[in-house]
Design a protein around this motif. Structure first.
Motif, PDB file in Angstrom:
ATOM      1  N   ASP A  17       0.848  -1.189   0.000  1.00  0.00           N
ATOM      2  CA  ASP A  17       0.000   0.000   0.000  1.00  0.00           C
ATOM      3  C   ASP A  17       0.894   1.253   0.000  1.00  0.00           C
ATOM      4  OD1 ASP A  17      -1.645   2.166   0.693  1.00  0.00           O
ATOM      5  OD2 ASP A  17      -2.951   0.936   1.940  1.00  0.00           O
ATOM      6  N   ALA A  18       0.700   2.127  -0.997  1.00  0.00           N
ATOM      7  CA  ALA A  18       1.554   3.315  -1.131  1.00  0.00           C
ATOM      8  C   ALA A  18       1.393   4.261   0.059  1.00  0.00           C
ATOM      9  CB  ALA A  18       1.228   4.047  -2.433  1.00  0.00           C
ATOM     10  N   LEU A  19       0.166   4.393   0.580  1.00  0.00           N
ATOM     11  CA  LEU A  19      -0.047   5.285   1.714  1.00  0.00           C
ATOM     12  C   LEU A  19       0.632   4.741   2.970  1.00  0.00           C
ATOM     13  CD1 LEU A  19      -1.337   7.865   2.722  1.00  0.00           C
ATOM     14  CD2 LEU A  19      -3.459   6.598   3.138  1.00  0.00           C
ATOM     15  N   THR A  20       0.579   3.425   3.159  1.00  0.00           N
ATOM     16  CA  THR A  20       1.270   2.800   4.299  1.00  0.00           C
ATOM     17  C   THR A  20       2.772   3.058   4.220  1.00  0.00           C
ATOM     18  OG1 THR A  20      -0.392   1.058   4.534  1.00  0.00           O
ATOM     19  CG2 THR A  20       1.795   0.599   5.420  1.00  0.00           C
ATOM     20  N   ALA A  21       3.347   2.886   3.030  1.00  0.00           N
ATOM     21  CA  ALA A  21       4.783   3.126   2.853  1.00  0.00           C
ATOM     22  C   ALA A  21       5.128   4.583   3.132  1.00  0.00           C
ATOM     23  CB  ALA A  21       5.205   2.733   1.442  1.00  0.00           C
ATOM     24  N   GLY A  22       4.285   5.495   2.653  1.00  0.00           N
ATOM     25  CA  GLY A  22       4.537   6.914   2.874  1.00  0.00           C
ATOM     26  C   GLY A  22       4.478   7.293   4.340  1.00  0.00           C
ATOM     27  N   ARG A  23       3.469   6.778   5.040  1.00  0.00           N
ATOM     28  CA  ARG A  23       3.346   7.085   6.472  1.00  0.00           C
ATOM     29  C   ARG A  23       4.498   6.481   7.267  1.00  0.00           C
ATOM     30  NH1 ARG A  23      -3.236   6.072   6.940  1.00  0.00           N
ATOM     31  NH2 ARG A  23      -3.850   8.180   6.237  1.00  0.00           N
ATOM     32  N   LEU A  24       5.004   5.347   6.819  1.00  0.00           N
ATOM     33  CA  LEU A  24       6.144   4.714   7.492  1.00  0.00           C
ATOM     34  C   LEU A  24       7.356   5.651   7.469  1.00  0.00           C
ATOM     35  CD1 LEU A  24       7.500   2.148   8.749  1.00  0.00           C
ATOM     36  CD2 LEU A  24       8.065   1.477   6.396  1.00  0.00           C
ATOM     37  N   LEU A  25       7.612   6.281   6.327  1.00  0.00           N
ATOM     38  CA  LEU A  25       8.752   7.196   6.222  1.00  0.00           C
ATOM     39  C   LEU A  25       8.553   8.436   7.089  1.00  0.00           C
ATOM     40  CD1 LEU A  25       9.754   7.121   2.439  1.00  0.00           C
ATOM     41  CD2 LEU A  25      10.315   5.535   4.277  1.00  0.00           C
ATOM     42  N   GLU A  26       7.321   8.950   7.122  1.00  0.00           N
ATOM     43  CA  GLU A  26       7.051  10.129   7.947  1.00  0.00           C
ATOM     44  C   GLU A  26       7.291   9.830   9.428  1.00  0.00           C
ATOM     45  OE1 GLU A  26       6.522  13.091   6.606  1.00  0.00           O
ATOM     46  OE2 GLU A  26       6.660  12.071   4.671  1.00  0.00           O
ATOM     47  N   GLU A  27       6.820   8.674   9.867  1.00  0.00           N
ATOM     48  CA  GLU A  27       6.992   8.319  11.277  1.00  0.00           C
ATOM     49  C   GLU A  27       8.454   8.023  11.596  1.00  0.00           C
ATOM     50  OE1 GLU A  27       4.689   9.009  13.059  1.00  0.00           O
ATOM     51  OE2 GLU A  27       2.873   8.818  11.877  1.00  0.00           O
ATOM     52  N   ALA A  28       9.162   7.423  10.656  1.00  0.00           N
ATOM     53  CA  ALA A  28      10.587   7.158  10.870  1.00  0.00           C
ATOM     54  C   ALA A  28      11.351   8.469  11.035  1.00  0.00           C
ATOM     55  CB  ALA A  28      11.149   6.358   9.699  1.00  0.00           C
ATOM     56  N   ALA A  29      10.997   9.468  10.223  1.00  0.00           N
ATOM     57  CA  ALA A  29      11.646  10.775  10.341  1.00  0.00           C
ATOM     58  C   ALA A  29      11.349  11.411  11.693  1.00  0.00           C
ATOM     59  CB  ALA A  29      11.179  11.685   9.207  1.00  0.00           C
ATOM     60  N   SER A  30      10.110  11.244  12.155  1.00  0.00           N
ATOM     61  CA  SER A  30       9.722  11.828  13.449  1.00  0.00           C
ATOM     62  C   SER A  30      10.435  11.152  14.609  1.00  0.00           C
ATOM     63  CB  SER A  30       8.205  11.705  13.636  1.00  0.00           C
ATOM     64  OG  SER A  30       7.509  12.482  12.691  1.00  0.00           O
ATOM     65  N   ILE A  31      10.459   9.821  14.586  1.00  0.00           N
ATOM     66  CA  ILE A  31      11.062   9.070  15.685  1.00  0.00           C
ATOM     67  C   ILE A  31      12.561   9.344  15.793  1.00  0.00           C
ATOM     68  CG2 ILE A  31      11.697   6.724  16.401  1.00  0.00           C
ATOM     69  CD1 ILE A  31       8.932   5.842  15.471  1.00  0.00           C
ATOM     70  N   THR A  32      13.238   9.422  14.654  1.00  0.00           N
ATOM     71  CA  THR A  32      14.692   9.609  14.663  1.00  0.00           C
ATOM     72  C   THR A  32      15.094  11.080  14.729  1.00  0.00           C
ATOM     73  OG1 THR A  32      14.768   9.638  12.237  1.00  0.00           O
ATOM     74  CG2 THR A  32      15.038   7.497  13.338  1.00  0.00           C
ATOM     75  N   GLY A  33      14.134  11.975  14.478  1.00  0.00           N
ATOM     76  CA  GLY A  33      14.464  13.391  14.428  1.00  0.00           C
ATOM     77  C   GLY A  33      15.242  13.767  13.188  1.00  0.00           C
ATOM     78  N   CYS A  34      15.204  12.910  12.184  1.00  0.00           N
ATOM     79  CA  CYS A  34      15.938  13.145  10.933  1.00  0.00           C
ATOM     80  C   CYS A  34      14.981  13.733   9.899  1.00  0.00           C
ATOM     81  CB  CYS A  34      16.549  11.832  10.431  1.00  0.00           C
ATOM     82  SG  CYS A  34      17.464  11.992   8.878  1.00  0.00           S
ATOM     83  N   GLU A  35      15.041  15.050   9.714  1.00  0.00           N
ATOM     84  CA  GLU A  35      14.102  15.719   8.815  1.00  0.00           C
ATOM     85  C   GLU A  35      14.353  15.420   7.341  1.00  0.00           C
ATOM     86  OE1 GLU A  35      12.459  19.777  10.375  1.00  0.00           O
ATOM     87  OE2 GLU A  35      14.645  19.812  10.573  1.00  0.00           O
ATOM     88  N   ASN A  36      15.535  14.911   7.010  1.00  0.00           N
ATOM     89  CA  ASN A  36      15.837  14.601   5.608  1.00  0.00           C
ATOM     90  C   ASN A  36      15.924  13.086   5.388  1.00  0.00           C
ATOM     91  OD1 ASN A  36      18.307  13.944   6.781  1.00  0.00           O
ATOM     92  ND2 ASN A  36      19.348  15.788   6.013  1.00  0.00           N
ATOM     93  N   PHE A  37      15.130  12.332   6.139  1.00  0.00           N
ATOM     94  CA  PHE A  37      15.164  10.871   6.065  1.00  0.00           C
ATOM     95  C   PHE A  37      14.954  10.383   4.624  1.00  0.00           C
ATOM     96  CE2 PHE A  37      13.750   6.519   6.551  1.00  0.00           C
ATOM     97  CZ  PHE A  37      14.451   6.040   7.649  1.00  0.00           C
ATOM     98  N   GLY A  38      13.923  10.899   3.942  1.00  0.00           N
ATOM     99  CA  GLY A  38      13.640  10.468   2.576  1.00  0.00           C
ATOM    100  C   GLY A  38      14.768  10.782   1.618  1.00  0.00           C
ATOM    101  N   LEU A  39      15.354  11.968   1.772  1.00  0.00           N
ATOM    102  CA  LEU A  39      16.447  12.359   0.883  1.00  0.00           C
ATOM    103  C   LEU A  39      17.676  11.502   1.127  1.00  0.00           C
ATOM    104  CD1 LEU A  39      16.880  14.457  -1.337  1.00  0.00           C
ATOM    105  CD2 LEU A  39      17.921  15.956   0.372  1.00  0.00           C
TER     106      LEU A  39
END
Length: 344
Positions: free
Chosen positions: A46-68
């Motif tokens: 699911d594309a939305l599930t994958a997208g939300r996973l990246l957003e939460e990973a960025a939040s948990i780690t405090g890494c604002e450029n996680f996707g990049l």
């Protein structure tokens, strides 16, 4: 409407999340995904599930450029069988047009559009998803940038890279990776470059391999054609800012008559009016939640000629003016997102 993306979109997710102190297996399980899925690149998720996973990973780690940072490790080969077709096209123009034609095989929620006028090309990317997903967008544009860079090397010199989301606190990685002006809170997501770059030769071009790869791709994509509803949604996302998201314009863009388009949508239990309302509603929530977007600018981005017309439509749909809705629905802070994710 659920849309799917290849699990290859999560390439290097586990390694990066672990490097930043997170537990990738636990994060994947909380998202409803098997940890092994990141190694099954052709598996659809699911594309939305994958997208939300990246957003939460960025939040948990405090890494604002996680996707990049995920994009930094990507190769054209991560596109799977489509990579064979891209690698050996004669010019960047053919590479990009081929990618646009086959993007539904990689991510059904991603739309790519190329405008070439007055010596300048605007290569736009957008997700047809209800959430604002800045990490996914930075990943997508980062991958697109690297694809062009891997093919053209020193010849690839874009003019600017644009993101519609706010700037992170530290934009150092953006400047380092893109080597050009980077704009945030822009009216679109994409890359701007010179038309002459489109016809730069690809040193890997091989017409024999292109024909072979085309046969493989055609076989692979049987049964994976985008539905008419998906095509119309993507067209609406692209045409709304210009005010051209009408049934006539969309039908013409898809090479159909209005009557044929309406009949095909009816066959899928959809209507053009319903899809237009759905897309406008998704984008309105996304844009109004962003405090850096003036309401007048949002009205223009959604195809309205006046602030008042947009405000009336918004009030009818959401029960209050956009300014009031914005006060009631602020964007979640990283801490709140991380807390919500840890409770899931």
């Amino acid at each position: 409407m659920v849309t799917f993306v290849r699990a290859a979109s999560l390439t290097n997710f586990s390694e990066l999340f672990s490097e930043l102190g997170g537990d990738p297996d636990a994060a994947l399980r909380r998202a409803g995904l098997r940890p092994a899925v990141v190694r099954e690149q052709d598996q659809l998720i699911d594309a939305l599930t994958a997208g939300r996973l990246l957003e939460e990973a960025a939040s948990i780690t405090g890494c604002e450029n996680f996707g990049l940072r995920m994009a930094q490790s990507r190769q054209v080969s991560n596109f799977g069988v489509v990579s064979l077709l891209l690698l050996h096209q004669p010019t960047l123009r053919k590479v990009l047009s081929t990618l646009i034609e086959h993007v539904h095989m990689l991510n059904e929620s991603l739309v790519i559009h190329m405008d070439d006028a007055n010596g300048v090309v605007v290569l736009r990317e957008e997700f047809t998803l209800p959430d604002a997903l800045p990490q996914s967008m930075e990943l997508a544009i980062g991958v697109l940038f690297r694809t062009c860079n891997l093919l053209l090397h020193a010849q690839w010199r874009p003019l600017r890279v644009c993101f519609s989301h706010p700037a992170p606190c530290d934009t150092g990685l953006h400047r380092q990776m893109f080597r050009c002006r980077v704009e945030f809170d822009a009216d679109f997501n994409g890359i701007v470059f010179r038309t002459e770059d489109l016809d730069a030769p690809n040193p890997l071009a091989d017409p024999v391999l292109v024909r072979y790869a085309k046969t493989m791709v055609d076989t692979t994509q049987q049964g994976r054609q985008a539905s008419v509803g998906q095509q119309v949604r993507k067209a609406i996302y692209l045409m709304l800012p210009s005010g051209n998201a009408t049934c006539i314009c969309v039908a013409q863009g898809l090479g159909r008559s209005v009557r044929t388009l309406q009949r095909e949508l009816d066959g899928e239990g959809l209507s053009f009016t319903g899809l237009l309302q759905e897309v406008r509603s998704d984008l309105a929530r996304r844009y109004v939640r962003n405090p850096d977007y003036p309401v007048g600018q949002i009205a223009t981005m959604l195809g309205y000629n006046s602030h008042s017309a947009f405000t009336r439509w918004f009030g009818t749909l959401f029960g209050c003016p956009p300014e009031v809705w914005r006060e009631r629905n602020p964007p979640p802070s990283p801490q709140r997102r991380a807390q919500a994710f840890s409770r899931a």
